[in-house]
Write a protein that holds these residues in place. Sequence first.
Motif, PDB file in Angstrom:
ATOM      1  N   SER A 201       0.835  -1.210   0.000  1.00  0.00           N
ATOM      2  CA  SER A 201       0.000   0.000   0.000  1.00  0.00           C
ATOM      3  C   SER A 201       0.869   1.259   0.000  1.00  0.00           C
ATOM      4  N   GLU A 202       1.924   1.222   0.820  1.00  0.00           N
ATOM      5  CA  GLU A 202       2.816   2.381   0.860  1.00  0.00           C
ATOM      6  C   GLU A 202       3.516   2.589  -0.480  1.00  0.00           C
ATOM      7  N   LEU A 203       3.939   1.461  -1.083  1.00  0.00           N
ATOM      8  CA  LEU A 203       4.621   1.565  -2.369  1.00  0.00           C
ATOM      9  C   LEU A 203       3.685   2.126  -3.459  1.00  0.00           C
ATOM     10  N   ALA A 204       2.443   1.617  -3.430  1.00  0.00           N
ATOM     11  CA  ALA A 204       1.481   2.110  -4.419  1.00  0.00           C
ATOM     12  C   ALA A 204       1.239   3.615  -4.261  1.00  0.00           C
ATOM     13  N   GLN A 205       1.165   4.047  -2.992  1.00  0.00           N
ATOM     14  CA  GLN A 205       0.960   5.472  -2.740  1.00  0.00           C
ATOM     15  C   GLN A 205       2.146   6.293  -3.245  1.00  0.00           C
ATOM     16  N   ALA A 206       3.373   5.760  -2.960  1.00  0.00           N
ATOM     17  CA  ALA A 206       4.575   6.472  -3.399  1.00  0.00           C
ATOM     18  C   ALA A 206       4.667   6.517  -4.915  1.00  0.00           C
ATOM     19  N   GLN A 207       4.335   5.397  -5.570  1.00  0.00           N
ATOM     20  CA  GLN A 207       4.386   5.370  -7.023  1.00  0.00           C
ATOM     21  C   GLN A 207       3.338   6.331  -7.626  1.00  0.00           C
ATOM     22  N   SER A 208       2.164   6.365  -6.969  1.00  0.00           N
ATOM     23  CA  SER A 208       1.124   7.296  -7.448  1.00  0.00           C
ATOM     24  C   SER A 208       1.595   8.745  -7.328  1.00  0.00           C
ATOM     25  N   GLU A 209       2.232   9.046  -6.182  1.00  0.00           N
ATOM     26  CA  GLU A 209       2.751  10.405  -5.996  1.00  0.00           C
ATOM     27  C   GLU A 209       3.834  10.716  -7.023  1.00  0.00           C
ATOM     28  N   ARG A 210       4.679   9.745  -7.316  1.00  0.00           N
ATOM     29  CA  ARG A 210       5.726   9.933  -8.317  1.00  0.00           C
ATOM     30  C   ARG A 210       5.121  10.197  -9.691  1.00  0.00           C
ATOM     31  N   ASP A 211       4.122   9.362 -10.048  1.00  0.00           N
ATOM     32  CA  ASP A 211       3.498   9.538 -11.370  1.00  0.00           C
ATOM     33  C   ASP A 211       2.773  10.883 -11.475  1.00  0.00           C
ATOM     34  N   GLN A 212       2.108  11.265 -10.392  1.00  0.00           N
ATOM     35  CA  GLN A 212       1.419  12.556 -10.403  1.00  0.00           C
ATOM     36  C   GLN A 212       2.410  13.708 -10.545  1.00  0.00           C
ATOM     37  N   ALA A 213       3.543  13.579  -9.854  1.00  0.00           N
ATOM     38  CA  ALA A 213       4.556  14.622  -9.948  1.00  0.00           C
ATOM     39  C   ALA A 213       5.124  14.699 -11.362  1.00  0.00           C
ATOM     40  N   GLU A 214       5.384  13.533 -11.968  1.00  0.00           N
ATOM     41  CA  GLU A 214       5.897  13.526 -13.345  1.00  0.00           C
ATOM     42  C   GLU A 214       4.883  14.163 -14.309  1.00  0.00           C
ATOM     43  N   ASN A 215       3.620  13.774 -14.109  1.00  0.00           N
ATOM     44  CA  ASN A 215       2.573  14.334 -14.971  1.00  0.00           C
ATOM     45  C   ASN A 215       2.476  15.853 -14.806  1.00  0.00           C
ATOM     46  N   GLN A 216       2.548  16.305 -13.545  1.00  0.00           N
ATOM     47  CA  GLN A 216       2.466  17.747 -13.281  1.00  0.00           C
ATOM     48  C   GLN A 216       3.663  18.481 -13.890  1.00  0.00           C
ATOM     49  N   ILE A 217       4.854  17.887 -13.769  1.00  0.00           N
ATOM     50  CA  ILE A 217       6.066  18.502 -14.342  1.00  0.00           C
ATOM     51  C   ILE A 217       5.913  18.642 -15.859  1.00  0.00           C
ATOM     52  N   GLU A 218       5.401  17.578 -16.488  1.00  0.00           N
ATOM     53  CA  GLU A 218       5.218  17.619 -17.938  1.00  0.00           C
ATOM     54  C   GLU A 218       4.259  18.751 -18.338  1.00  0.00           C
ATOM     55  N   ARG A 219       3.138  18.843 -17.590  1.00  0.00           N
ATOM     56  CA  ARG A 219       2.172  19.904 -17.907  1.00  0.00           C
ATOM     57  C   ARG A 219       2.758  21.295 -17.670  1.00  0.00           C
ATOM     58  N   LEU A 220       3.502  21.444 -16.573  1.00  0.00           N
ATOM     59  CA  LEU A 220       4.095  22.749 -16.252  1.00  0.00           C
ATOM     60  C   LEU A 220       5.141  23.151 -17.291  1.00  0.00           C
ATOM     61  N   GLU A 221       5.918  22.188 -17.754  1.00  0.00           N
ATOM     62  CA  GLU A 221       6.928  22.506 -18.772  1.00  0.00           C
ATOM     63  C   GLU A 221       6.266  22.978 -20.073  1.00  0.00           C
ATOM     64  N   ARG A 222       5.147  22.298 -20.444  1.00  0.00           N
ATOM     65  CA  ARG A 222       4.432  22.747 -21.641  1.00  0.00           C
ATOM     66  C   ARG A 222       3.838  24.142 -21.445  1.00  0.00           C
ATOM     67  N   SER A 223       3.306  24.370 -20.242  1.00  0.00           N
ATOM     68  CA  SER A 223       2.722  25.696 -19.960  1.00  0.00           C
ATOM     69  C   SER A 223       3.778  26.783 -19.993  1.00  0.00           C
ATOM     70  N   GLU A 379       9.458  23.947  -9.666  1.00  0.00           N
ATOM     71  CA  GLU A 379      10.465  23.609  -8.649  1.00  0.00           C
ATOM     72  C   GLU A 379       9.859  22.722  -7.562  1.00  0.00           C
ATOM     73  N   ASP A 380       8.625  23.101  -7.137  1.00  0.00           N
ATOM     74  CA  ASP A 380       7.972  22.300  -6.083  1.00  0.00           C
ATOM     75  C   ASP A 380       7.676  20.891  -6.586  1.00  0.00           C
ATOM     76  N   ALA A 381       7.223  20.757  -7.835  1.00  0.00           N
ATOM     77  CA  ALA A 381       6.905  19.446  -8.382  1.00  0.00           C
ATOM     78  C   ALA A 381       8.163  18.586  -8.531  1.00  0.00           C
ATOM     79  N   GLU A 382       9.256  19.204  -8.968  1.00  0.00           N
ATOM     80  CA  GLU A 382      10.517  18.461  -9.101  1.00  0.00           C
ATOM     81  C   GLU A 382      10.998  17.961  -7.740  1.00  0.00           C
ATOM     82  N   GLU A 383      10.784  18.784  -6.721  1.00  0.00           N
ATOM     83  CA  GLU A 383      11.185  18.345  -5.373  1.00  0.00           C
ATOM     84  C   GLU A 383      10.317  17.168  -4.916  1.00  0.00           C
ATOM     85  N   ARG A 384       8.986  17.235  -5.197  1.00  0.00           N
ATOM     86  CA  ARG A 384       8.104  16.115  -4.827  1.00  0.00           C
ATOM     87  C   ARG A 384       8.477  14.860  -5.594  1.00  0.00           C
ATOM     88  N   LEU A 385       8.844  15.008  -6.868  1.00  0.00           N
ATOM     89  CA  LEU A 385       9.234  13.856  -7.674  1.00  0.00           C
ATOM     90  C   LEU A 385      10.480  13.181  -7.094  1.00  0.00           C
TER      91      LEU A 385
END
Length: 597
Positions: A201-223, A379-385
Amino acid sequence: MTWEIEIENIAGILDGSATIEPGLNAVRASNWQGKSSFVASIKTALGVTTPLTEGQDEGRVHLDTPDRDTEVELVRENGSVSRRGQPYLSDEYDIIRTDLFACLDERNEIRRTVREGDNLEDVLMRPLDFQNIDEQIADLKREREQVDSELAQANEAKKRLPSIQEKVTRLESELEDLREKHESLTRDGETDAESSASTQSELAQAQSERDQAENQIERLERSIERTESRLEERRRELDDIELVEDESVEAELAEARDQLQESKQDIEVLQSIYSANEMVLKENRLDLLTEVQRELTGDTVECWTCGNEATRSDIEDHLEQIGDKIANLRAKAESRRDAVEELEARREERSQAQRRKRDLEAEIAELEEKLSDYRQSLEDAEERLENAEQRVEELSDSVHETVDEITDVESDIKYREAELKDAKDELDALETRADRVELLEEEREKLDSEIEDLRNRKDTIKYEAREAFDEAIRDVLARFDTGFETARLTSEFDLVVAREGREASLDALSEGELELLGFVTALAGYEAFDVGEAVPILLVDGVGGLADDNLHTLIDYLQGRSEYLVFTVYPEYASFDGKDISPAEWEVATDREVPAN
């Protein structure tokens, strides 16, 4: 639908009232019993004139119509008459087109111009001077700019629709595959779920947070990329704007307007002098103003302005000089009007550049602020990633390979579900925006058409006036037995008649024929300027030159033009199929009508 009017000290009516019904309303009376004064009272209520009774200090007209209740008071102050209250018409454009094309009494300028054989362009086109066409065009341009902005967004949305639809389809397919894979791994796996449940469960949560951070970084870079590109475009556009220093334009424009107004006033003063003296000479009524010494060698008079002895020829020569001066003043006024229009164009061009510069500066500031926010969020998203990746790495070591694979699949499913939801939301928004393309294009075409119509307003009105004149003259010639075969308005708005296939002089026409042409010309303006939109009434007075049958034919012709038709007739004329208005109960000023001021 009835109009009720009460009159006090207006023109020659000291006290009176009447009811005006839809259709024909004939004011039947002999001379000096208030016929023309009644028409002047209606014009007062409309806001066209201010004919306070001579010798009276106050007067009023109360007009009650189905759509409004109007009361106008006239007050004599310091030798002039002022109006109080709110007349039926308040817009200057409505007043001038009503006065010219709906108030067809003897003072009507269209009828007078036709009688005198003068060019009709200035008087027929006069309402355009009061329509504020430039302001209307500016408002429509601002509205069009807003539509253009929305249309650009809608077109961009329309371009992006296929790629987003493809993305949704792809994500749905990937999600279906992941769910099948997860079902297979869960069914075939032999791992101890209970012992590794917490870690998984912890791993799934961490992986979800990682994926969300990657997705957010991608969107922010495009923006950030889009914002930087847009910011660069706006900065280049701002650098390209050149504001020409033209501080003197307001002063020059004010001076040009003053000069134009001065020319108009000079023309009006000289024209009034010219018209009055011309009428005295034309009617051969010099004896009204001075004593005439009739001699064999010619008549001599005492000039009523300077007291010197003069001949009629001397007076006519001097009047001709005044006419030449009026023509010169009109040419100067036209030149000054051109100068005013040029200065207004310069001012508008500079104002547009200033507005665009302010808009660009505001948009640049907004984009810079937005860019700063995007970079901070990145910067915040990269730190979370970084933190999420470190946590995933730590937890992965303690999870069985099969469990790890299941967790990866579950994480991918959650990520794809979130990504699919975002894509569908974006697709819905794009479809909504893209659906407006056709509507916005139609709206822009309508605005373009309205702007073009306003720019071509004068030419259009000229064309419509001439077309309306042609249609009316055909109708009149079919109804009346005139001494001419046809008549037309030239492109320069000169009135031309033809007799026996040849152009004939207006001087050869009878008084009644000139009156008919005056009415036809006025009604052409009535149709071209849509006067019926402003006021639903036609006023006709001073047609004593028409025989009984011709007057009836004229009234039948005019009847369908307006909801209400008020006209004056003598008692000896045959009755009309409408309402008779009798002035028997009115109190008039004297045994003769008092002229309007």
